[in-house]
Design an enzyme around this catalytic site. Structure first.
Site, PDB file in Angstrom:
ATOM      1  N   THR A  88      88.393-139.054 -64.646  1.00 22.10           N
ATOM      2  CA  THR A  88      87.362-139.740 -63.868  1.00 22.10           C
ATOM      3  C   THR A  88      86.835-138.835 -62.748  1.00 22.10           C
ATOM      4  O   THR A  88      85.616-138.701 -62.567  1.00 22.10           O
ATOM      5  CB  THR A  88      87.920-141.059 -63.276  1.00 22.10           C
ATOM      6  OG1 THR A  88      88.329-141.896 -64.350  1.00 22.10           O
ATOM      7  CG2 THR A  88      86.877-141.779 -62.438  1.00 22.10           C
ATOM      8  N   CYS A 108      89.945-149.923 -68.852  1.00 20.23           N
ATOM      9  CA  CYS A 108      89.018-150.113 -67.738  1.00 20.23           C
ATOM     10  C   CYS A 108      88.159-151.350 -67.986  1.00 20.23           C
ATOM     11  O   CYS A 108      87.885-152.117 -67.075  1.00 20.23           O
ATOM     12  CB  CYS A 108      88.119-148.908 -67.581  1.00 20.23           C
ATOM     13  SG  CYS A 108      89.004-147.391 -67.811  1.00 20.23           S
TER      14      CYS A 108
END
Ligand SMILES: *Cc1c(COP(=O)(O)O)cnc(C)c1O
Length: 384
Positions: free
Chosen positions: A75, A330
């Site tokens: 990320t 997620c």
């Protein structure tokens, strides 16, 4: 004591390989030095270990060690690649291209671009999740800075034609970035042959520790220009300030080496398991269908619709025996339906489960998995 559920969520995260952990341990205690401390052996020992890991990661993708920047995960690497390139290349242009099936880390960076005065194009995929490289060529404008296309999709396992897209980007002189978080250690990666300028990956998807990832950024012809998004002591060539987590980096290096060495064998093993699982579910569940391209797909991910049962209900009622999900971790946290499946324009995404396989799975556990899913599905289907 009840038994632990069988783990079938390797695309969300993996356990640390005991061999990796063993290699990491001394760097928590004896070799605790700060790799940036150049004036004594504590620092030098840690720095040497970091550089050795950097070499292993570079080798895994055919890059040079100085092209690897350590981050806290994929990320962060994605944020640095996209925002860093945006900030550093405003004189070239403000247009960025990506695909609708990307990981949220990429899509949310594209939202950031939109909200900060950049232009974005988000390309669709076909009903099997494949991006036509010609669409990339058609979308490139004179002011395009970057094209970002993931290598392996984390929900449906589809592999994009990275080499073809890379060639198009090179021809048009735009940066080509690929999120290879699900590809590293699983598919062969050659950043030179594939014309990749930026690549992101993460340790915890390949049996390394959580909290470390990397960005590959090409340093010559062309040298990718990036601005840092985090400022401090100027570590990692000024691109990512902050003391390097030596044990995690050492673990990441060990993990990638092990993954690449055993890649062919493990992928063949998982492909066989995946096909067995797929065929059993297709045979036993009327109306079952696979999501994503059947050939261009990584070995360890199976995304399958099992109507008429609600996928969330199936996952929940099996959770004491099996650990899997309906999509990415997620997505689960946000309690949304899968953006990837919606893009495939499936009429109904409610019946899709994702099973992702890995090192701990054995034939005995696979057999038990199939029995559990089929019988629980049958039980739930009775009530519909
Ligand atoms: C897991 C994953 C990420 C995020 O990686 P972190 O290291 O957890 O930040 C990004 N992209 C893909 C495709 C992933 O599977």
């Amino acid at each position: 004591m009840s038994e632990q559920p069988i783990y079938l969520d390797y695309a969300a995260t993996t356990p640390v390989d005991p061999r990796v952990l063993e290699i990491m341990l001394p760097y928590f205690t004896e070799h605790f030095g700060n790799p940036a401390s150049k004036s004594h052996s504590y620092g030098n020992t840690a720095a040497a270990a970091v550089e050795e890991a950097r070499e292993k990661l570079a080798k895994a993708i055919n890059a040079r060690p100085q092209e690897i920047i350590f981050t806290s995960g994929a990320t962060e690497a994605i944020n640095l690649a996209i925002k860093g390139a945006a900030l550093a290349n405003e004189s070239k242009g403000k247009h960025f291209i990506t695909v609708a099936t990307e990981h949220k880390a990429v899509l949310d960076c594209f939202d950031w671009l939109e909200n900060n005065g950049y232009e974005t194009t988000v390309l669709p995929v076909d009903s099997e999740g494949i991006l036509d490289p010609q669409q990339v060529a058609d979308a490139i404008r004179p002011n395009t800075v970057m094209v970002s296309v993931m290598m392996v999709n984390n929900e449906i396992g589809v592999i994009q034609d990275i080499a073809a897209i890379g060639a198009i980007c090179k021809q048009h002189d735009v940066y080509f970035m690929t999120d290879a978080t699900q590809g590293l250690g699983k598919e062969k990666i050659d950043v030179k042959a594939m014309n990749i300028d930026l690549l992101t990956a993460s340790s915890h998807k390949i049996y390394g520790p959580k909290g470390v990832g990397m960005l590959y950024a090409k340093r010559s012809n062309p040298r990718v220009r990036l601005d840092p998004i985090q400022h401090g002591g100027g570590h990692e060539k000024g691109l990512r300030s902050g003391t390097l987590p030596t044990p995690l980096i050492v673990g990441f290096g060990a993990a990638v080496q092990i993954a690449c060495k055993g890649m062919k064998k493990e992928q063949a093993r998982l492909r066989k398991f995946r096909d067995e699982l797929q065929n059993e579910l297709l045979n036993k569940v009327p109306g079952a269908s696979v999501n994503g391209h059947l050939e261009n797909r990584v070995a360890g991910i199976l995304n399958i619709n099992l109507p008429p049962v609600d996928a969330e209900a199936l996952v929940a009622s099996l959770s004491d025996r099996l650990a899997f999900s309906t999509g990415s971790a997620c997505t689960t946290e946000r309690i949304q339906s899968s953006h990837v499946l919606e893009i495939l324009r499936l009429t109904n995404t409610r019946h899709a489960i994702r099973l992702s396989l890995g090192l701990g799975l054995e034939q005995k556990l696979l057999d038990k998995t199939m029995t559990c899913i089929v019988s629980e599905h049958q039980r739930l289907a009775q009530f519909i």
